[in-house]
Every structure is written in C-alpha cells, then in structure tokens.
Design a protein around this motif. Structure first.
Motif, PDB file in Angstrom:
ATOM      1  N   ALA A  18     122.615  36.363   5.241  1.00 37.25           N
ATOM      2  CA  ALA A  18     122.686  36.046   6.665  1.00 37.25           C
ATOM      3  C   ALA A  18     124.131  35.952   7.135  1.00 37.25           C
ATOM      4  O   ALA A  18     124.478  36.367   8.248  1.00 37.25           O
ATOM      5  N   VAL A  19     125.005  35.412   6.272  1.00 40.87           N
ATOM      6  CA  VAL A  19     126.432  35.345   6.614  1.00 40.87           C
ATOM      7  C   VAL A  19     127.023  36.748   6.726  1.00 40.87           C
ATOM      8  O   VAL A  19     127.778  37.042   7.654  1.00 40.87           O
ATOM      9  N   LYS A  20     126.654  37.620   5.772  1.00 43.16           N
ATOM     10  CA  LYS A  20     127.160  38.999   5.806  1.00 43.16           C
ATOM     11  C   LYS A  20     126.723  39.704   7.093  1.00 43.16           C
ATOM     12  O   LYS A  20     127.524  40.386   7.747  1.00 43.16           O
ATOM     13  N   ALA A  21     125.460  39.518   7.457  1.00 40.36           N
ATOM     14  CA  ALA A  21     124.957  40.151   8.673  1.00 40.36           C
ATOM     15  C   ALA A  21     125.645  39.577   9.914  1.00 40.36           C
ATOM     16  O   ALA A  21     125.979  40.312  10.852  1.00 40.36           O
ATOM     17  N   LEU A  23     128.648  38.343  10.013  1.00 36.86           N
ATOM     18  CA  LEU A  23     130.016  38.887  10.019  1.00 36.86           C
ATOM     19  C   LEU A  23     130.038  40.275  10.656  1.00 36.86           C
ATOM     20  O   LEU A  23     130.922  40.588  11.470  1.00 36.86           O
ATOM     21  N   ASP A  24     129.063  41.094  10.293  1.00 35.13           N
ATOM     22  CA  ASP A  24     128.984  42.450  10.857  1.00 35.13           C
ATOM     23  C   ASP A  24     128.764  42.394  12.364  1.00 35.13           C
ATOM     24  O   ASP A  24     129.387  43.143  13.125  1.00 35.13           O
ATOM     25  N   ARG A  25     127.862  41.504  12.815  1.00 37.67           N
ATOM     26  CA  ARG A  25     127.586  41.392  14.249  1.00 37.67           C
ATOM     27  C   ARG A  25     128.811  40.879  15.007  1.00 37.67           C
ATOM     28  O   ARG A  25     129.108  41.326  16.113  1.00 37.67           O
ATOM     29  N   HIS A  26     129.522  39.956  14.395  1.00 43.44           N
ATOM     30  CA  HIS A  26     130.721  39.414  15.042  1.00 43.44           C
ATOM     31  C   HIS A  26     131.795  40.477  15.184  1.00 43.44           C
ATOM     32  O   HIS A  26     132.412  40.631  16.246  1.00 43.44           O
ATOM     33  N   LEU A  27     132.019  41.242  14.111  1.00 41.20           N
ATOM     34  CA  LEU A  27     133.025  42.306  14.161  1.00 41.20           C
ATOM     35  C   LEU A  27     132.633  43.356  15.199  1.00 41.20           C
ATOM     36  O   LEU A  27     133.484  43.830  15.975  1.00 41.20           O
ATOM     37  N   ALA A  28     131.361  43.722  15.234  1.00 41.19           N
ATOM     38  CA  ALA A  28     130.907  44.713  16.209  1.00 41.19           C
ATOM     39  C   ALA A  28     131.105  44.208  17.631  1.00 41.19           C
ATOM     40  O   ALA A  28     131.517  44.962  18.522  1.00 41.19           O
ATOM     41  N   ALA A  29     130.838  42.923  17.860  1.00 38.53           N
ATOM     42  CA  ALA A  29     131.010  42.350  19.198  1.00 38.53           C
ATOM     43  C   ALA A  29     132.479  42.334  19.590  1.00 38.53           C
ATOM     44  O   ALA A  29     132.840  42.605  20.748  1.00 38.53           O
ATOM     45  N   VAL A  30     133.349  42.016  18.640  1.00 40.74           N
ATOM     46  CA  VAL A  30     134.793  42.003  18.917  1.00 40.74           C
ATOM     47  C   VAL A  30     135.291  43.413  19.231  1.00 40.74           C
ATOM     48  O   VAL A  30     136.102  43.611  20.142  1.00 40.74           O
ATOM     49  N   GLU A  31     134.806  44.397  18.487  1.00 42.17           N
ATOM     50  CA  GLU A  31     135.255  45.778  18.690  1.00 42.17           C
ATOM     51  C   GLU A  31     134.856  46.331  20.064  1.00 42.17           C
ATOM     52  O   GLU A  31     135.571  47.160  20.636  1.00 42.17           O
ATOM     53  N   ARG A  32     133.733  45.873  20.586  1.00 50.03           N
ATOM     54  CA  ARG A  32     133.285  46.410  21.877  1.00 50.03           C
ATOM     55  C   ARG A  32     133.443  45.414  23.028  1.00 50.03           C
ATOM     56  O   ARG A  32     132.900  45.615  24.096  1.00 50.03           O
ATOM     57  N   ARG A  33     134.172  44.344  22.798  1.00 47.67           N
ATOM     58  CA  ARG A  33     134.272  43.305  23.825  1.00 47.67           C
ATOM     59  C   ARG A  33     134.972  43.815  25.078  1.00 47.67           C
ATOM     60  O   ARG A  33     135.828  44.700  25.035  1.00 47.67           O
ATOM     61  N   ILE A  34     134.613  43.193  26.183  1.00 46.45           N
ATOM     62  CA  ILE A  34     135.200  43.514  27.477  1.00 46.45           C
ATOM     63  C   ILE A  34     135.887  42.263  28.003  1.00 46.45           C
ATOM     64  O   ILE A  34     135.233  41.323  28.460  1.00 46.45           O
ATOM     65  N   PHE A  45     130.136  34.591  17.566  1.00 48.23           N
ATOM     66  CA  PHE A  45     130.940  33.550  16.897  1.00 48.23           C
ATOM     67  C   PHE A  45     130.059  32.366  16.515  1.00 48.23           C
ATOM     68  O   PHE A  45     130.124  31.849  15.390  1.00 48.23           O
ATOM     69  N   ASN A  46     129.234  31.916  17.470  1.00 45.09           N
ATOM     70  CA  ASN A  46     128.373  30.768  17.210  1.00 45.09           C
ATOM     71  C   ASN A  46     127.344  31.082  16.124  1.00 45.09           C
ATOM     72  O   ASN A  46     127.025  30.226  15.288  1.00 45.09           O
ATOM     73  N   GLU A  47     126.813  32.293  16.136  1.00 47.49           N
ATOM     74  CA  GLU A  47     125.859  32.695  15.092  1.00 47.49           C
ATOM     75  C   GLU A  47     126.527  32.709  13.716  1.00 47.49           C
ATOM     76  O   GLU A  47     125.933  32.277  12.719  1.00 47.49           O
ATOM     77  N   LEU A  48     127.745  33.211  13.666  1.00 47.78           N
ATOM     78  CA  LEU A  48     128.475  33.242  12.404  1.00 47.78           C
ATOM     79  C   LEU A  48     128.761  31.829  11.905  1.00 47.78           C
ATOM     80  O   LEU A  48     128.619  31.529  10.709  1.00 47.78           O
ATOM     81  N   ALA A  49     129.159  30.944  12.821  1.00 41.67           N
ATOM     82  CA  ALA A  49     129.437  29.558  12.437  1.00 41.67           C
ATOM     83  C   ALA A  49     128.185  28.885  11.879  1.00 41.67           C
ATOM     84  O   ALA A  49     128.241  28.186  10.861  1.00 41.67           O
ATOM     85  N   ALA A  50     127.037  29.102  12.537  1.00 36.13           N
ATOM     86  CA  ALA A  50     125.793  28.489  12.077  1.00 36.13           C
ATOM     87  C   ALA A  50     125.369  29.047  10.717  1.00 36.13           C
ATOM     88  O   ALA A  50     124.934  28.297   9.829  1.00 36.13           O
TER      89      ALA A  50
END
Length: 235
Positions: A18-21, A23-34, A45-50
């Motif tokens: 779950a942490v690995k997943a 991390l992937d979602r966080h990186l993807a969100a950062v890469e496409r952030r507006i 970020f909150n999902e990764l922290a939890a």
C-alpha cells in the motif's frame, strides 16, 4: 501484545504494498500538478502519510522494527491545504472561564450599570445578565487580563488564523460565524493550557532527577577511586 494479537506476515506485506502504491500515486500527482495548491497533490500526500503510518505500526507490532522516514504533519495533525498567498483571513478566538465568585461578577456589572444608561442590567440580575453587561462594556482582551477582578478564572484558550481566497461579504457569515471554517484552512494556531505547564514541569523534574542521579554516580565513582588509590609511603 500477545502472539494472538500480532498482525500477520501477510498484513504487514499488504501494508508495504500500500505504501508503494501510495508513493506511485503521489509522484504521479506531483508530475501532473497545476500550481502550488493542486488538491490532487494534497490528497495524494495525505494518502501516503496514512499508508506509511499504518505500515510503520504493523511493522513495529510484528517485528519490533520501525521505518527510517517520517512524514511531518502540523502539531494539531491537520495539514494546511488553503491558499499559499491568502487575500483575506479570519481570526477565531476561544477563551474558557470559570465563574468562581458570582457575587463579585454581579457587583461589577451593577457598578457598570450605575454609570451607563445603556447597560441593560435589572436589579438582582443573575450571572448570565452580568456577563452580558461586562462584555458589552469591556473589550475581551481587557476581561482576559483582569479576569480575577470580575470573579473569573481562566481556563484553556486558542486562537486560529484561517486563510481565505477573498473577503466575506458584509453579513454573509453572521448567521453561523464559526461554521464555515475548515481546519485545513488554518494557517496558524496558538493554544494556551495549564496542561502544557504541567508537562513542562514534569519534563524539568525528570531532567533534575536525571542530573541528580548523574551527580550521585560521579560522587560514587570518585569515592571508589579514592578508596582504591594507594596511599603514599611516609618519607
């Protein structure tokens, strides 16, 4: 924790996945952030922290090990998600008081009413009426600084500075002054409580006890050293 209550190996491994997943979602969100306030980044970020917290707990419970990283959160545990450059802000204050001397409180209200025709305080008015008169006459900060004069005792207090995109329209929030505040919009928070003083005292007492114990250890070591040291032979 008993063996029966220990998380299983599968549960720990699932938490790691779950942490690995996350991390992937966080990186993807950062890469496409507006922009700097992209809600997808905050959510990831909150999902990764939890996920990291859950994995850390299970890892410790199962193997008595911890992870080498920690995702910081504010002291109140709620991450700020409001505007980076707020155009307006609200100041919310809560102060608790105990009425320890009702007679003094009422006497102060009577004194105000005797000199102020606008002060609505009936003869033999109670504590509730007295509070209305005093807070109508004095600023809240003055009552806070002179609370003992009014027969009051301070309790906990907190002050929040909440950011907003724009100034509210006149009368917009008067129907529910505090209902519109989201804790994630709070830029700064300042809490005052006797609990903090007690914790500081306990910490200082523990430090003093530790220092005293260290001093005793040094004295014992010196005594042992002097006892073991051979004396000088007479000339």
């Amino acid at each position: 924790m008993s063996d029966a209550a220990l998380p299983t190996v599968a549960e720990v491994r699932a938490a790691a996945e779950a942490v690995k997943a996350a991390l992937d979602r966080h990186l993807a969100a950062v890469e496409r952030r507006i922009g700097d306030e992209d809600p997808d980044v905050y959510a990831a970020f909150n999902e990764l922290a939890a996920a990291a917290e859950e994995y850390d707990e299970l890892l410790y419970d199962r193997y008595d090990e911890v992870t080498p990283f920690e995702i910081p959160t504010p002291e109140d545990g709620v991450p700020y998600t409001g505007p980076a450059e707020p155009a307006a802000f609200s100041v919310l204050i809560r102060r608790d008081y105990a009425v320890v001397e009702p007679a003094r409180l009422i006497a102060q209200a009577e004194r105000v009413a005797a000199h102020d025709r606008d002060a609505d305080f009936v003869q033999d008015g109670g504590t509730a009426d007295a509070l209305g008169v005093l807070f109508g006459e004095y600023e809240p900060d003055e009552i806070a600084s002179r609370c003992k004069d009014f027969g009051l005792e301070e309790g906990d207090s907190t002050l929040w500075i909440a950011a907003s995109e724009e100034m509210a329209e006149p009368g917009e929030w008067l129907g529910s002054p505090f209902g519109h505040i989201d804790p994630q919009d709070v830029l700064h928070r300042f809490d005052v409580s006797s609990v903090f003083d007690e914790e500081a005292d306990e910490f200082e007492d523990a430090e003093d006890a530790e220092d005293a114990e260290d001093a005793d250890d040094v004295d014992d070591a010196q005594e042992e050293d002097e006892t073991a040291r051979p004396g000088l032979a007479p000339a």
